[in-house]
Design an enzyme around this catalytic site. Structure first.
Site, short mmCIF file in Angstrom:
data_model
loop_
_atom_site.label_atom_id
_atom_site.label_comp_id
_atom_site.label_asym_id
_atom_site.label_seq_id
_atom_site.Cartn_x
_atom_site.Cartn_y
_atom_site.Cartn_z
N ALA A 1 -0.05 7.43 -3.23
CA ALA A 1 1.43 7.78 -3.06
C ALA A 1 2.02 6.46 -2.08
CB ALA A 1 1.96 9.15 -2.58
N GLY B 1 -3.47 9.52 -4.31
CA GLY B 1 -2.89 9.46 -5.79
C GLY B 1 -3.37 8.29 -6.71
N GLU C 1 -6.32 10.30 -7.98
CA GLU C 1 -6.02 11.28 -8.73
C GLU C 1 -5.27 10.79 -10.24
OE1 GLU C 1 -3.43 12.42 -5.62
OE2 GLU C 1 -4.57 14.47 -5.49
N GLU D 1 -5.92 11.53 2.25
CA GLU D 1 -4.84 11.94 2.58
C GLU D 1 -4.88 12.78 3.88
OE1 GLU D 1 -6.01 12.28 -0.31
OE2 GLU D 1 -4.56 11.91 -1.89
C1 LIG Z 1 -0.43 11.56 -4.14
C2 LIG Z 1 -0.88 12.37 -2.87
C3 LIG Z 1 -0.07 13.46 -2.66
O1 LIG Z 1 -2.30 12.70 -3.07
C4 LIG Z 1 -0.78 11.26 -1.62
C5 LIG Z 1 -1.33 10.17 -1.37
O2 LIG Z 1 -1.81 9.50 -2.30
S1 LIG Z 1 -1.17 9.73 0.07
C6 LIG Z 1 -1.65 7.94 0.01
C7 LIG Z 1 -3.35 7.88 0.06
N1 LIG Z 1 -3.68 6.60 0.31
C8 LIG Z 1 -3.69 5.98 1.42
O3 LIG Z 1 -3.90 6.45 2.50
C9 LIG Z 1 -4.20 4.49 1.42
C10 LIG Z 1 -3.23 3.65 2.22
N2 LIG Z 1 -3.87 2.19 2.37
C11 LIG Z 1 -4.65 1.86 3.17
O4 LIG Z 1 -5.59 2.43 3.79
C12 LIG Z 1 -4.93 0.52 2.95
O5 LIG Z 1 -3.83 -0.26 2.64
C13 LIG Z 1 -6.30 -0.01 2.25
C14 LIG Z 1 -7.46 0.35 2.85
C15 LIG Z 1 -6.01 0.56 0.81
C16 LIG Z 1 -6.06 -1.74 2.21
O6 LIG Z 1 -6.12 -2.16 3.33
P1 LIG Z 1 -5.86 -3.75 3.49
O7 LIG Z 1 -6.72 -4.45 2.51
O8 LIG Z 1 -6.13 -4.06 4.88
O9 LIG Z 1 -4.46 -3.87 2.78
P2 LIG Z 1 -3.14 -3.44 3.89
O10 LIG Z 1 -2.74 -4.52 4.83
O11 LIG Z 1 -3.21 -2.19 4.69
O12 LIG Z 1 -1.88 -3.00 2.69
C17 LIG Z 1 -1.49 -4.44 1.92
C18 LIG Z 1 0.06 -4.01 1.62
O13 LIG Z 1 0.16 -2.57 0.92
C19 LIG Z 1 0.95 -1.81 1.51
N3 LIG Z 1 0.27 -0.38 1.12
C20 LIG Z 1 -1.14 -0.10 0.93
N4 LIG Z 1 -1.23 1.05 0.47
C21 LIG Z 1 0.12 1.68 0.58
C22 LIG Z 1 0.62 3.06 0.40
N5 LIG Z 1 -0.28 3.90 0.07
N6 LIG Z 1 1.83 3.17 0.61
C23 LIG Z 1 2.84 2.13 0.78
N7 LIG Z 1 2.33 0.82 1.11
C24 LIG Z 1 1.06 0.67 0.97
C25 LIG Z 1 0.52 -1.92 2.94
O14 LIG Z 1 1.46 -1.26 4.01
C26 LIG Z 1 0.66 -3.48 3.00
O15 LIG Z 1 2.00 -3.66 3.07
P3 LIG Z 1 2.92 -4.39 4.41
O16 LIG Z 1 2.92 -3.22 5.29
O17 LIG Z 1 2.16 -5.37 4.90
O18 LIG Z 1 4.19 -5.03 3.85
#
Ligand SMILES: CC(C)(O)CC(=O)SCCNC(=O)CCNC(=O)[C@H](O)C(C)(C)COP(=O)(O)OP(=O)(O)OC[C@H]1O[C@@H](n2cnc3c(N)ncnc32)[C@H](O)[C@@H]1OP(=O)(O)O
Length: 257
Positions: free
Chosen positions: A65, A108, A111, A131
């Site tokens: 998400a 998500g 999922e 999460e």
């Molecule tokens: C649906 C539910 C209810 O179950 C809830 C969920 O899904 S909660 C979300 C669960 N997902 C996460 O926690 C993953 C979050 N992302 C990461 O941990 C990392 O981005 C990564 C391990 C996937 C990749 O890391 P890396 O290669 O270092 O890239 P980043 O610099 O972190 O990301 C690049 C760019 O993408 C943006 N980003 C990544 N994931 C998300 C996200 N889930 N939501 C919004 N934005 C996301 C990240 O912020 C970067 O953008 P900038 O901030 O640089 O503009």
């Protein structure tokens, strides 16, 4: 029709939906889910489409998400809008949906892949439910579907720690049907989807419904359900054609009748 957050195309009888928010690793924003639901609805209504491939980019199927969009929501916001409920449309689609996953399928994203009928994974795929690290739990079926795929012990470890699983582990655990080299993922997914799309639609829908019923009922009821559906397929022209073609040693030409 063009969309802001996804790319949509057809390859013969296969509909392809590609998640397309590269700057955010295909994070599943409200807009993306809205686009996805519209595209699914269009493919469901299109008689020329027999199967759907849902995919992302080389780096990410979807990183979950959209955290930036969700971070300031209050309990009242998420409860009143029934946040996440609109995500279930993939699981409700009657046509087969194959997830072709490369890179991250997290939260998500994992999922969403699990809502599909099966997952083909690139050797670069990484699955996880992180999460818990955000102070929440999976909200789109992660605790339920992952547990059914991989069993309680592995699901519990992943959900409680947020640990990611690589493609090889996901295949061993039964989360994905097969792992292929990343460069071949899309072609392989298209090939499998085209194979399904060439079959009798009635038999394909019946098979999908019957396998899914196994999650929702007892073994005795499930076997009775399967047998009745099997019986009903003898009312189709495709059953006559499929069996006649076998006896005549030729390829069947199904007409979805
Ligand atoms: C649906 C539910 C209810 O179950 C809830 C969920 O899904 S909660 C979300 C669960 N997902 C996460 O926690 C993953 C979050 N992302 C990461 O941990 C990392 O981005 C990564 C391990 C996937 C990749 O890391 P890396 O290669 O270092 O890239 P980043 O610099 O972190 O990301 C690049 C760019 O993408 C943006 N980003 C990544 N994931 C998300 C996200 N889930 N939501 C919004 N934005 C996301 C990240 O912020 C970067 O953008 P900038 O901030 O640089 O503009």
């Amino acid at each position: 029709m063009t969309y802001e957050n996804i790319l949509v195309e057809t390859h013969g009888k296969v509909g392809v939906i590609r998640l397309n928010r590269p700057h955010a690793l295909n994070a599943l924003s409200a807009g993306l889910i809205e686009d996805l639901n519209k595209a699914l609805e269009a493919f469901e209504a299109d008689k020329g489409v027999g199967a759907i491939v849902l995919t992302g980019s080389e780096k990410a199927f979807a990183a979950g998400a959209d955290i930036k969009e969700m971070q300031d929501k209050t309990f009242a916001d998420v409860f009143i809008e029934d946040f996440i409920s609109k995500w279930e449309n993939v699981a409700k689609t009657r046509k087969p949906v194959i997830a072709a996953v490369a890179g991250f399928a997290l939260g998500g994203g994992c999922e969403l892949a699990m809502m599909c009928d099966f997952i083909l994974a690139a050797d670069t795929a990484k699955f996880g439910q992180p999460e818990i690290k955000l102070g929440v739990i999976p909200g789109a079926g992660g605790t339920q579907r992952l547990t059914r795929f991989v069993g309680k012990s592995k699901a519990m470890e992943m959900v409680l720690t947020g640990r990611m699983m690589d493609a090889a582990e996901a295949e061993r655990a039964g989360l994905v049907s097969r792992v292929v080299p990343a460069a071949q993922l899309f072609e392989e997914a298209l090939k499998v989807a085209a194979t399904i799309a060439a079959l009798s639609a009635a038999a394909v829908y019946a098979a999908k419904e019957s396998v899914n019923r196994s999650y929702e009922t007892t073994l005795t009821e499930g076997i009775r359900f399967e047998r009745r559906i099997f019986h009903s397929l003898f009312a189709t022209e495709d059953q006559k054609e499929g069996m006649k073609a076998f006896v005549e040693k030729r390829a069947a030409a199904f007409r979805n009748r």
